[in-house]
Design an enzyme around this catalytic site. Structure first.
Site, short mmCIF file in Angstrom:
data_model
loop_
_atom_site.label_atom_id
_atom_site.label_comp_id
_atom_site.label_asym_id
_atom_site.label_seq_id
_atom_site.Cartn_x
_atom_site.Cartn_y
_atom_site.Cartn_z
N HIS A 128 0.81 -1.23 0.00
CA HIS A 128 0.00 0.00 0.00
C HIS A 128 0.85 1.28 0.00
O HIS A 128 0.55 2.24 0.69
CB HIS A 128 -0.94 0.01 1.20
CG HIS A 128 -1.97 -1.08 1.20
ND1 HIS A 128 -2.50 -1.60 0.04
CD2 HIS A 128 -2.56 -1.75 2.23
CE1 HIS A 128 -3.39 -2.53 0.36
NE2 HIS A 128 -3.43 -2.65 1.67
N HIS A 202 -9.84 1.38 0.90
CA HIS A 202 -9.62 0.21 1.76
C HIS A 202 -10.68 0.12 2.87
O HIS A 202 -10.36 -0.23 4.00
CB HIS A 202 -8.22 0.27 2.36
CG HIS A 202 -7.69 -1.04 2.84
ND1 HIS A 202 -8.17 -1.67 3.97
CD2 HIS A 202 -6.71 -1.85 2.37
CE1 HIS A 202 -7.51 -2.80 4.17
NE2 HIS A 202 -6.62 -2.93 3.20
N GLU A 342 -11.61 -4.59 -2.32
CA GLU A 342 -10.80 -3.50 -2.87
C GLU A 342 -10.61 -3.65 -4.38
O GLU A 342 -9.83 -4.49 -4.83
CB GLU A 342 -9.42 -3.49 -2.21
CG GLU A 342 -9.44 -3.44 -0.69
CD GLU A 342 -8.11 -3.89 -0.11
OE1 GLU A 342 -7.08 -3.27 -0.44
OE2 GLU A 342 -8.10 -4.87 0.66
#
Length: 378
Positions: A128, A202, A342
């Site tokens: 991420h 998220h 996601e």
């Protein structure tokens, strides 16, 4: 009633729309960061009981209210009380993740013959954005608009070399809420030289209501994907597109989330401590958002559809949420209290050409549109 068949059809839910009403957008206090900076929150609301609260820190979806079949509203995303709490401990709850969502093996990728090294924040991988990604930034609130659609536009400029990524990236996230219960999130980014981008939201959902007595494991999930990407011990895709048929990964006709969650006979569930896998959506990459997942709570009647232009969706059952974090209203979050869906490019795409490309350049900017659509079934 055959609940699998019910969950498999996106058409069964009654929409929340009705007569035309104005949707509103309102600026609020979102808290302060450790250095004293004030953080704005923007509350979006329609005329049918659906609302969302966006924090400028992390461009995060902090709250998402939706009514049940009796008109009772509940917050259906897990999250933290204010911006300071998000800064104090990285949770990823509802945040915008980037520059590259999900994992990159070894934190390395090669672009135009040059190899780039990203920070390693997930054992041997970059996850991420590498630990100081978009979720750790105070985004600028560019505009707030009320009307037929309520919206907020947030902007962040990531400099060349930020967390090891090449190119100066000018990124925006636009949240829009309409009267039909569609919360649209539009990501856009442009760069001054070639780079890679993969942005998503998220949020972790519990349609029964966050922090309540029921977790999300009894909800029914549908994913229109005949294949998923199995992972190795480091949670990096092996490169295989494996058929879901006959496995706990077959959600095409809908299945209860927790039905096979603890089935250690499947090595993939054992490796990831549950579901933490990318599903290859049958429709692939598209120009217009299409259905990636449908989540339904039988008790409340709430239904969530996730739509996106991207080719994959990461399904995550909160396997690493261990009860050590206090969420909103001092709720103690544990594994299974929320699930993430996601929309994304496949994990580790920059190192696996068969998965496509995450490259953008000055002539080819990045765009990704996703929608969280809430509705009810009687």
């Amino acid at each position: 009633m055959n609940w699998k068949h019910w969950a498999g059809s996106a058409m069964v839910a009654a929409t929340l729309s009705g007569s035309a009403q104005a949707a509103t957008a309102r600026r609020e206090d979102g808290g302060r960061l450790a250095d004293g900076r004030a953080v704005e929150a923007i509350a979006l609301a329609n005329g049918h009981g659906v609302s969302a609260r966006i924090l400028a820190y992390g461009a995060a979806l902090q709250k998402f209210m939706a009514p049940d079949r009796h008109g009772k509203s509940a917050d259906i995303v897990i999250g933290l009380p204010d911006a300071g709490a998000y800064e104090a401990r990285q949770s990823f709850f509802g945040v915008t993740v980037g520059r590259y969502a999900n994992r990159i093996a070894g934190g390395k990728f090669t672009l135009d013959g040059q190899t780039y090294q990203l920070p390693l924040n997930d054992r041997v991988n970059s996850l991420h954005g590498g630990g100081k990604g978009f979720d750790r930034q105070l985004w600028k609130v560019e505009s707030v608009t009320s009307g037929k659609v309520a919206s907020v536009v947030l902007r962040h400029i990531s400099p060349d070399g930020d967390s090891g990524y090449p190119g100066t990236l000018d990124a925006t996230v636009t949240y829009s809420l309409d009267e039909a219960g569609n919360l649209t999130i539009a990501f856009a980014a442009k760069t001054d030289k070639p780079t890679i981008v993969n942005m998503t939201n998220h949020a972790l959902f519990n349609l029964a209501g966050e922090g309540g007595p029921r977790d999300a494991m009894d909800e029914v999930l549908t994913i229109p994907a005949a294949h998923y990407t199995p992972v190795n011990a480091a949670l990096i895709p092996t490169g295989e597109l494996r058929a879901v048929a006959g496995t706990p990964f077959d959600f095409r006709k809908g299945r209860v989330v927790g039905q096979a969650l603890r089935d250690g006979h499947d090595e993939q569930l054992a490796i990831a401590r549950g579901y933490d896998h990318n599903f290859a959506i049958d429709a692939g990459l598209t120009k217009a958002p299409k259905l990636l997942a449908l989540l339904a709570d039988r008790a409340s009647g709430r239904v969530l559809e996730v739509l996106s232009t991207e080719p994959g969706v990461q399904f995550y059952t909160g396997n690493f949420i261990d009860g050590t974090m206090l969420g909103k209203n001092r709720h103690i979050y544990r594994m299974g209290d929320g699930i993430a869906l996601e929309p994304q490019k496949f994990p580790d795409t920059p190192n696996q050409p068969a998965f496509g490309s995450a490259r953008i350049d000055a002539q080819h900017p990045y765009a990704h549109t996703m929608i969280y659509r809430v509705s009810i079934t009687k």
